[in-house]
Design an enzyme around this catalytic site. Sequence first.
Site, PDB file in Angstrom:
ATOM      1  N   GLU A 179       0.815  -1.208   0.000  1.00 52.39           N
ATOM      2  CA  GLU A 179       0.000   0.000   0.000  1.00 52.39           C
ATOM      3  C   GLU A 179       0.848   1.256   0.000  1.00 52.39           C
ATOM      4  O   GLU A 179       1.985   1.273   0.466  1.00 52.39           O
ATOM      5  CB  GLU A 179      -0.992  -0.004   1.159  1.00 52.39           C
ATOM      6  CG  GLU A 179      -0.386  -0.082   2.531  1.00 52.39           C
ATOM      7  CD  GLU A 179      -1.468  -0.201   3.602  1.00 52.39           C
ATOM      8  OE1 GLU A 179      -1.912  -1.334   3.853  1.00 52.39           O
ATOM      9  OE2 GLU A 179      -1.869   0.818   4.170  1.00 52.39           O
TER      10      GLU A 179
ATOM     11  N   CYS B  70       7.940  -5.228  14.913  1.00 55.75           N
ATOM     12  CA  CYS B  70       7.474  -4.238  15.896  1.00 55.75           C
ATOM     13  C   CYS B  70       6.050  -4.595  16.326  1.00 55.75           C
ATOM     14  O   CYS B  70       5.199  -4.922  15.509  1.00 55.75           O
ATOM     15  CB  CYS B  70       7.497  -2.831  15.303  1.00 55.75           C
ATOM     16  SG  CYS B  70       9.150  -2.309  14.808  1.00 55.75           S
TER      17      CYS B  70
ATOM     18  N   SER C 288      12.472   5.699  13.986  1.00 55.20           N
ATOM     19  CA  SER C 288      11.335   5.252  14.781  1.00 55.20           C
ATOM     20  C   SER C 288      11.886   4.807  16.131  1.00 55.20           C
ATOM     21  O   SER C 288      12.377   3.695  16.271  1.00 55.20           O
ATOM     22  CB  SER C 288      10.642   4.082  14.079  1.00 55.20           C
ATOM     23  OG  SER C 288      10.102   4.524  12.862  1.00 55.20           O
ATOM     24  N   LEU C 289      11.821   5.701  17.103  1.00 52.23           N
ATOM     25  CA  LEU C 289      12.465   5.420  18.394  1.00 52.23           C
ATOM     26  C   LEU C 289      11.485   4.735  19.352  1.00 52.23           C
ATOM     27  O   LEU C 289      11.755   3.653  19.854  1.00 52.23           O
ATOM     28  CB  LEU C 289      13.008   6.725  18.995  1.00 52.23           C
ATOM     29  CG  LEU C 289      13.974   6.558  20.144  1.00 52.23           C
ATOM     30  CD1 LEU C 289      15.278   5.914  19.685  1.00 52.23           C
ATOM     31  CD2 LEU C 289      14.281   7.899  20.813  1.00 52.23           C
TER      32      LEU C 289
ATOM     33  N   CYS D  39      -0.160   1.745   9.089  1.00 51.57           N
ATOM     34  CA  CYS D  39       0.789   0.938   8.356  1.00 51.57           C
ATOM     35  C   CYS D  39       0.375  -0.526   8.122  1.00 51.57           C
ATOM     36  O   CYS D  39       0.354  -1.320   9.051  1.00 51.57           O
ATOM     37  CB  CYS D  39       2.047   0.959   9.213  1.00 51.57           C
ATOM     38  SG  CYS D  39       3.521   0.888   8.300  1.00 51.57           S
TER      39      CYS D  39
HETATM   40  N1  SAH Z   1      10.336   0.328   8.988  1.00 46.61           N
HETATM   41  C1  SAH Z   1      10.357   1.745   8.952  1.00 46.61           C
HETATM   42  C2  SAH Z   1       9.297   2.380   8.092  1.00 46.61           C
HETATM   43  C3  SAH Z   1       7.910   1.816   8.152  1.00 46.61           C
HETATM   44  S1  SAH Z   1       6.963   2.146   9.610  1.00 46.61           S
HETATM   45  C4  SAH Z   1      10.344   2.303  10.353  1.00 46.61           C
HETATM   46  O1  SAH Z   1      10.288   1.536  11.294  1.00 46.61           O
HETATM   47  O2  SAH Z   1      10.439   3.504  10.510  1.00 46.61           O
HETATM   48  C5  SAH Z   1       6.589   3.840   9.506  1.00 46.61           C
HETATM   49  C6  SAH Z   1       6.188   4.478  10.816  1.00 46.61           C
HETATM   50  O3  SAH Z   1       4.854   4.076  11.183  1.00 46.61           O
HETATM   51  C7  SAH Z   1       7.082   4.058  11.955  1.00 46.61           C
HETATM   52  O4  SAH Z   1       7.448   5.139  12.753  1.00 46.61           O
HETATM   53  C8  SAH Z   1       6.181   3.107  12.713  1.00 46.61           C
HETATM   54  O5  SAH Z   1       6.602   3.005  14.011  1.00 46.61           O
HETATM   55  C9  SAH Z   1       4.823   3.734  12.539  1.00 46.61           C
HETATM   56  N2  SAH Z   1       3.718   2.823  12.825  1.00 46.61           N
HETATM   57  C10 SAH Z   1       3.610   1.533  12.468  1.00 46.61           C
HETATM   58  N3  SAH Z   1       2.466   1.002  12.931  1.00 46.61           N
HETATM   59  C11 SAH Z   1       1.826   1.993  13.588  1.00 46.61           C
HETATM   60  C12 SAH Z   1       0.594   2.052  14.302  1.00 46.61           C
HETATM   61  N4  SAH Z   1      -0.186   0.996  14.426  1.00 46.61           N
HETATM   62  N5  SAH Z   1       0.238   3.238  14.844  1.00 46.61           N
HETATM   63  C13 SAH Z   1       1.044   4.321  14.714  1.00 46.61           C
HETATM   64  N6  SAH Z   1       2.213   4.312  14.077  1.00 46.61           N
HETATM   65  C14 SAH Z   1       2.617   3.157  13.513  1.00 46.61           C
END
Ligand code: SAH
Length: 342
Positions: free
Chosen positions: A85, A109, A212-213, A331
């Site tokens: 997507e 994650c 993404s911390l 995401c």
């Molecule tokens: N792998 C990369 C890019 C993809 S995720 C990364 O980790 O940065 C993109 C962003 O969306 C990341 O900051 C991730 O933590 C956030 N994200 C993923 N799932 C989420 C959710 N359910 N709610 C809010 N943010 C989310």
Amino acid sequence: MKFIEHNENEICQEMENLGLPKFRGKQIFEAMINGLKLDEVSVFSSDFKQKIEEFYPKTKIFKKFISKDGTKKYLIQFEDGAIVECVLMSYKYGNTLCLSTQVGCRMGCKFCASTLNGLERNLTTGEMLSEVYLINRDNGGSRKNRFITNLVLMGSGEPLDNFDNVCKFLKMISSSESLNISERNISLSTCGLVDKIKELADKNFGISLTISLHATTDEARKSIMPIANRCSIAQILDACDYYFAKTGRRFYIEYTLVKGVNDSAIDAQRLANLLKGKVCHVNLIMLNPVAERKLCSTDRKEAEKFCKKLNALGISATIRRSMGQDIAGACGQLRNKFVRKV
Ligand code: SAH
């Protein structure tokens, strides 16, 4: 040869190799960047189309959803049937496309829907280019009259886990031959693969780096992000310093607020301590709960308190505006919803 992975000269050369007129290479290149399907290219005869069919991209827009706020979500389907997507958001300053770099993700994650079924495969450079070209065209853009002005590599997948293809993509999409999207308008988001952040810095692309911390201690981070077992917060922030020293680009921290996990006043204090003196900005994100996981979102009021506390401690931070919430969740949720149905 996959045409889309090559520049104009290389395609012209390939025309010669195939015993076809060299000037056709220029037309092929133009048609691909304009996001045209092969059967839409009116200057080609059906005989010629047949000869180049196997080399021409076949990625397509599978479905499109439009939110009340104008945000568009696209499901993009590749030749092998895999779907990812993309999200297109319009702002005052331009149009930003959030694109995917992998089908699925292996980072695990706990709050993210993209990783629920692990990694299916990496996207090729050409597939990432197709995401941009097709959506640019779907919104009236072309090679000469670009609609998409900004890119964020923040869709499904971990871009630094598909390093070579992503670097090649960045080089091509920012070239004047292609859509000429300025590196300054491109942001790459990573969960923190330290060695790769340094490698990226050495490439000197000048793109923005987003980390993404999502936690302020390694222990808390390990509880929601398995990558924390390999790379500590200190190592990641060191890598960010290295990135800044090499590129002069300030970096961004993404911090998704998860109720009871990372949203206390002590967390805000610790985050401020970690970032003190660094040239960065914190984007606070409201968790979009994933049905399969038990994590809950912090209340809006608490999020505002967290943000104010960071600001009071001298840290630049804002709560990210959520867009397109009526057309899918976070995401990977849209794709998952769809893939499960078929
Ligand atoms: N792998 C990369 C890019 C993809 S995720 C990364 O980790 O940065 C993109 C962003 O969306 C990341 O900051 C991730 O933590 C956030 N994200 C993923 N799932 C989420 C959710 N359910 N709610 C809010 N943010 C989310």
